[in-house]
Design a protein around this motif. Structure first.
Motif, PDB file in Angstrom:
ATOM      1  N   CYS A   1      -7.674   1.927  -0.136  1.00  0.00           N
ATOM      2  CA  CYS A   1      -8.125   2.174   1.368  1.00  0.00           C
ATOM      3  C   CYS A   1      -9.432   3.058   1.283  1.00  0.00           C
ATOM      4  O   CYS A   1     -10.097   3.273  -0.345  1.00  0.00           O
ATOM      5  CB  CYS A   1      -8.005   3.305   1.339  1.00  0.00           C
ATOM      6  SG  CYS A   1      -8.200   4.727   3.209  1.00  0.00           S
TER       7      CYS A   1
ATOM      8  N   SER B   1       0.166  -0.934   8.090  1.00  0.00           N
ATOM      9  CA  SER B   1      -0.598   0.767   7.632  1.00  0.00           C
ATOM     10  C   SER B   1      -0.872   0.229   6.427  1.00  0.00           C
ATOM     11  O   SER B   1      -0.364  -0.747   5.834  1.00  0.00           O
ATOM     12  CB  SER B   1       0.314   1.682   7.702  1.00  0.00           C
ATOM     13  OG  SER B   1      -0.106   2.864   7.497  1.00  0.00           O
TER      14      SER B   1
ATOM     15  N   GLU C   1      -5.596   1.322   3.654  1.00  0.00           N
ATOM     16  CA  GLU C   1      -6.844   0.541   4.975  1.00  0.00           C
ATOM     17  C   GLU C   1      -6.396  -0.593   5.672  1.00  0.00           C
ATOM     18  O   GLU C   1      -7.187  -1.615   4.082  1.00  0.00           O
ATOM     19  CB  GLU C   1      -8.373   0.793   5.305  1.00  0.00           C
ATOM     20  CG  GLU C   1      -9.253   0.506   5.926  1.00  0.00           C
ATOM     21  CD  GLU C   1      -8.590   0.839   7.414  1.00  0.00           C
ATOM     22  OE1 GLU C   1      -9.015  -0.150   8.416  1.00  0.00           O
ATOM     23  OE2 GLU C   1      -7.873   1.927   7.954  1.00  0.00           O
ATOM     24  N   PRO C   2      -5.430  -0.923   6.402  1.00  0.00           N
ATOM     25  CA  PRO C   2      -4.779  -2.034   6.682  1.00  0.00           C
ATOM     26  C   PRO C   2      -6.058  -4.073   6.644  1.00  0.00           C
ATOM     27  O   PRO C   2      -6.325  -4.912   6.552  1.00  0.00           O
ATOM     28  CB  PRO C   2      -4.172  -2.411   7.629  1.00  0.00           C
ATOM     29  CG  PRO C   2      -4.620  -1.308   8.519  1.00  0.00           C
ATOM     30  CD  PRO C   2      -5.169  -0.223   7.368  1.00  0.00           C
ATOM     31  N   PHE C   3      -7.749  -2.858   7.324  1.00  0.00           N
ATOM     32  CA  PHE C   3      -8.905  -3.871   8.189  1.00  0.00           C
ATOM     33  C   PHE C   3      -9.119  -3.928   6.525  1.00  0.00           C
ATOM     34  O   PHE C   3     -10.061  -4.858   6.983  1.00  0.00           O
ATOM     35  CB  PHE C   3      -9.752  -3.282   8.894  1.00  0.00           C
ATOM     36  CG  PHE C   3      -8.842  -3.420  10.141  1.00  0.00           C
ATOM     37  CD1 PHE C   3      -8.593  -4.797  10.656  1.00  0.00           C
ATOM     38  CD2 PHE C   3      -8.149  -2.617  11.028  1.00  0.00           C
ATOM     39  CE1 PHE C   3      -8.369  -4.818  12.368  1.00  0.00           C
ATOM     40  CE2 PHE C   3      -7.205  -2.798  12.374  1.00  0.00           C
ATOM     41  CZ  PHE C   3      -7.554  -3.918  12.830  1.00  0.00           C
TER      42      PHE C   3
ATOM     43  N   GLY D   1      -9.722  -7.989   7.405  1.00  0.00           N
ATOM     44  CA  GLY D   1      -9.062  -7.263   8.130  1.00  0.00           C
ATOM     45  C   GLY D   1      -8.153  -9.403   8.664  1.00  0.00           C
ATOM     46  O   GLY D   1      -6.873  -9.427   9.778  1.00  0.00           O
TER      47      GLY D   1
ATOM     48  N   LEU E   1      -4.802  -9.459   7.955  1.00  0.00           N
ATOM     49  CA  LEU E   1      -4.317  -8.435   9.017  1.00  0.00           C
ATOM     50  C   LEU E   1      -3.576  -9.050  10.251  1.00  0.00           C
ATOM     51  O   LEU E   1      -2.844  -9.131  10.509  1.00  0.00           O
ATOM     52  CB  LEU E   1      -4.658  -7.241   9.150  1.00  0.00           C
ATOM     53  CG  LEU E   1      -4.430  -5.848  10.289  1.00  0.00           C
ATOM     54  CD1 LEU E   1      -3.025  -6.373   9.989  1.00  0.00           C
ATOM     55  CD2 LEU E   1      -5.027  -5.274  10.876  1.00  0.00           C
TER      56      LEU E   1
ATOM     57  N   ILE F   1      -0.994  -1.958  15.098  1.00  0.00           N
ATOM     58  CA  ILE F   1      -1.513  -1.334  13.398  1.00  0.00           C
ATOM     59  C   ILE F   1      -1.950   0.536  13.493  1.00  0.00           C
ATOM     60  O   ILE F   1      -1.967   1.040  14.641  1.00  0.00           O
ATOM     61  CB  ILE F   1      -3.247  -1.884  13.290  1.00  0.00           C
ATOM     62  CG1 ILE F   1      -2.675  -3.217  13.255  1.00  0.00           C
ATOM     63  CG2 ILE F   1      -3.928  -1.394  12.019  1.00  0.00           C
ATOM     64  CD1 ILE F   1      -3.931  -4.018  13.727  1.00  0.00           C
TER      65      ILE F   1
ATOM     66  N   SER G   1      -5.133   2.488  11.714  1.00  0.00           N
ATOM     67  CA  SER G   1      -6.163   2.115  10.607  1.00  0.00           C
ATOM     68  C   SER G   1      -7.389   3.676  10.279  1.00  0.00           C
ATOM     69  O   SER G   1      -6.958   4.635  11.846  1.00  0.00           O
ATOM     70  CB  SER G   1      -6.576   0.981  11.328  1.00  0.00           C
ATOM     71  OG  SER G   1      -8.305   0.660  10.611  1.00  0.00           O
ATOM     72  N   ASN G   2      -8.199   3.715  10.150  1.00  0.00           N
ATOM     73  CA  ASN G   2      -8.667   4.722   9.286  1.00  0.00           C
ATOM     74  C   ASN G   2      -9.764   4.418  11.324  1.00  0.00           C
ATOM     75  O   ASN G   2     -10.902   5.673  11.417  1.00  0.00           O
ATOM     76  CB  ASN G   2      -9.410   5.485   8.846  1.00  0.00           C
ATOM     77  CG  ASN G   2      -9.760   4.287   7.786  1.00  0.00           C
ATOM     78  OD1 ASN G   2     -10.792   3.136   8.210  1.00  0.00           O
ATOM     79  ND2 ASN G   2     -10.204   4.151   6.791  1.00  0.00           N
TER      80      ASN G   2
ATOM     81  N   ILE H   1     -13.033  -2.132  11.959  1.00  0.00           N
ATOM     82  CA  ILE H   1     -13.056  -2.719  12.153  1.00  0.00           C
ATOM     83  C   ILE H   1     -14.011  -3.259  13.094  1.00  0.00           C
ATOM     84  O   ILE H   1     -15.091  -2.555  13.515  1.00  0.00           O
ATOM     85  CB  ILE H   1     -11.628  -2.128  13.641  1.00  0.00           C
ATOM     86  CG1 ILE H   1     -10.283  -1.630  13.029  1.00  0.00           C
ATOM     87  CG2 ILE H   1     -11.816  -3.029  14.108  1.00  0.00           C
ATOM     88  CD1 ILE H   1      -9.843  -1.276  13.794  1.00  0.00           C
TER      89      ILE H   1
ATOM     90  N   ILE I   1      -5.809   4.633  15.583  1.00  0.00           N
ATOM     91  CA  ILE I   1      -6.917   5.576  14.485  1.00  0.00           C
ATOM     92  C   ILE I   1      -6.353   6.871  14.278  1.00  0.00           C
ATOM     93  O   ILE I   1      -5.714   7.449  15.126  1.00  0.00           O
ATOM     94  CB  ILE I   1      -7.580   5.272  15.186  1.00  0.00           C
ATOM     95  CG1 ILE I   1      -8.196   3.883  15.888  1.00  0.00           C
ATOM     96  CG2 ILE I   1      -9.411   5.548  14.606  1.00  0.00           C
ATOM     97  CD1 ILE I   1      -8.349   3.084  15.523  1.00  0.00           C
TER      98      ILE I   1
END
Length: 361
Positions: A83, A123, A126-128, A133, A136, A154, A156-157, A161, A178
């Motif tokens: 992350c 998740s 941070e998946p992106f 990304g 994902l 999803i 994400s923070n 993105i 988010i």
């Protein structure tokens, strides 16, 4: 001491590399010999879950409180722990950088679908962050297009993105949540939900607009802790109008955000049940609010880690099952500690397909 640490790190890296290569080779082999798929990873020398199978840890698995198999209706797959934020209360920390190869991850997702999964939530970490990304996105597309899952979501923070991700993969995504714990930038900085001087709230509003534009249901997750427990978020939540606002009570997990071996020490973030209730009382006018106390949250999620192992939180820590890639879903889920009654009680099953939400885009 420094040399010993370097040697230990090198040994762990080599083990992960060997495990990944082994799983890739076995995946190829299983296509030639489909009747043996899943057997190779059970050999004594190792497994796709990254653990070495020994008589000692086999006994530990056998001694676990084994549950009857349950249907994995809704699954949370934390495929990465990495992350770019440093939230002080994080309860799934970057203890490893391992990510399964794409085809192995797809194989596990197919096993879950065949076992009854209806909703998958990706998740982290941070998946992106992983492959910007794209990894994902490929999983999201596979789950919606190939597996035909009713719901793909999803958490994400929001910081990584880009609009082009929505342009490429948005049609396959039902819900994007988010994480936002405060509508005061200074508070987000204190919590650690920030990267440099970038505005977390700026990203939040930008992503919310993209969700509207590309027809993705927008959701907000907030962890209530000592830094935001007195805040009134009513005006901002009303303005953003998410389909759901999940409000979590800060939770301690041994080995993740509490204890000697943890990467975070979250004790200073913990609030009481009364404080949590007072926060909820302050926001009773927010119709989309979905509260989750520690009691509701701890055992009511089916969580898969980066090795596709179910994580049992009943003892206040995350005890992993064997990987579903090794033993299958039915066997692994027996060690998940999943409380299906609490899952239903907390509203875990809801209208989660955007096709059924009848939203006005």
């Amino acid at each position: 001491m420094f040399l010993a640490s370097e040697v230990a790190s090198l040994r762990l890296f080599v083990q992960l590399c060997i495990s990944t290569v082994y799983c890739i080779l076995w995946s190829v082999f299983s296509k030639v010999r489909p009747w043996t798929a899943g057997v190779g990873c059970l050999q004594e020398k190792g497994s796709c879950s990254g653990e070495t199978i020994t008589p000692v840890n086999r006994k530990q698995h056998q001694k676990k409180d084994v549950q009857p198999a349950t249907t994995p209706t809704s699954v949370n797959y934390h495929f990465t722990r990495k992350c770019n934020y440093k939230c002080g209360f994080c309860f799934h920390t970057a203890k490893t950088s391992f990510v399964l190869p794409l085809e192995e991850a797809k194989r596990g997702l197919k096993l879950l679908k065949e076992s009854g999964m209806e909703k998958i939530n990706f998740s982290g970490g941070e998946p992106f962050l992983h492959e910007k990304g794209d990894f994902l996105g490929k999983l999201v597309q596979y789950c919606k297009q190939d597996l035909q899952l009713p719901s793909v979501s999803i958490v994400s923070n929001g910081s990584m993105i880009k609009e082009k991700w929505f342009q490429k993969y948005g049609e396959y995504l039902d819900i994007l949540a988010i994480s936002c714990d405060s509508f005061e930038e200074e508070t987000n900085q204190l919590i650690g939900r920030a990267q440099g001087r970038k505005s977390h709230l700026g990203n939040l509003y930008k992503v919310r607009n993209w969700c509207q534009q590309y027809k993705v249901a927008f959701k907000i997750n907030s962890v209530i802790n000592t830094f935001n427990v007195d805040e009134d978020m009513t005006e901002h939540i009303t303005q953003l109008s998410p389909v759901r606002w999940k409000v979590f009570q800060c939770l301690l997990i041994d080995g993740e955000n509490a204890g000697e071996d943890a990467l975070r020490q979250a004790e200073r973030f913990v609030i009481s049940e009364q404080q949590f209730q007072e926060f909820l009382d302050r926001h009773t006018s927010v119709s989309c609010l979905v509260p989750e106390s520690n009691e509701k949250m701890r055992d009511s999620y089916l969580i898969l880690d980066e090795y596709m192992r179910f994580l049992d939180c009943r003892e206040g820590r995350k005890d992993p099952s064997r990987s579903i890639l090794d033993v299958g879903v039915t066997e692994a889920i027996r060690f998940s500690g999943f409380d299906e009654k609490m899952f239903l009680k907390r509203g875990g099953k809801y209208v989660w397909s955007k096709a059924d939400m009848r939203l006005e885009w």
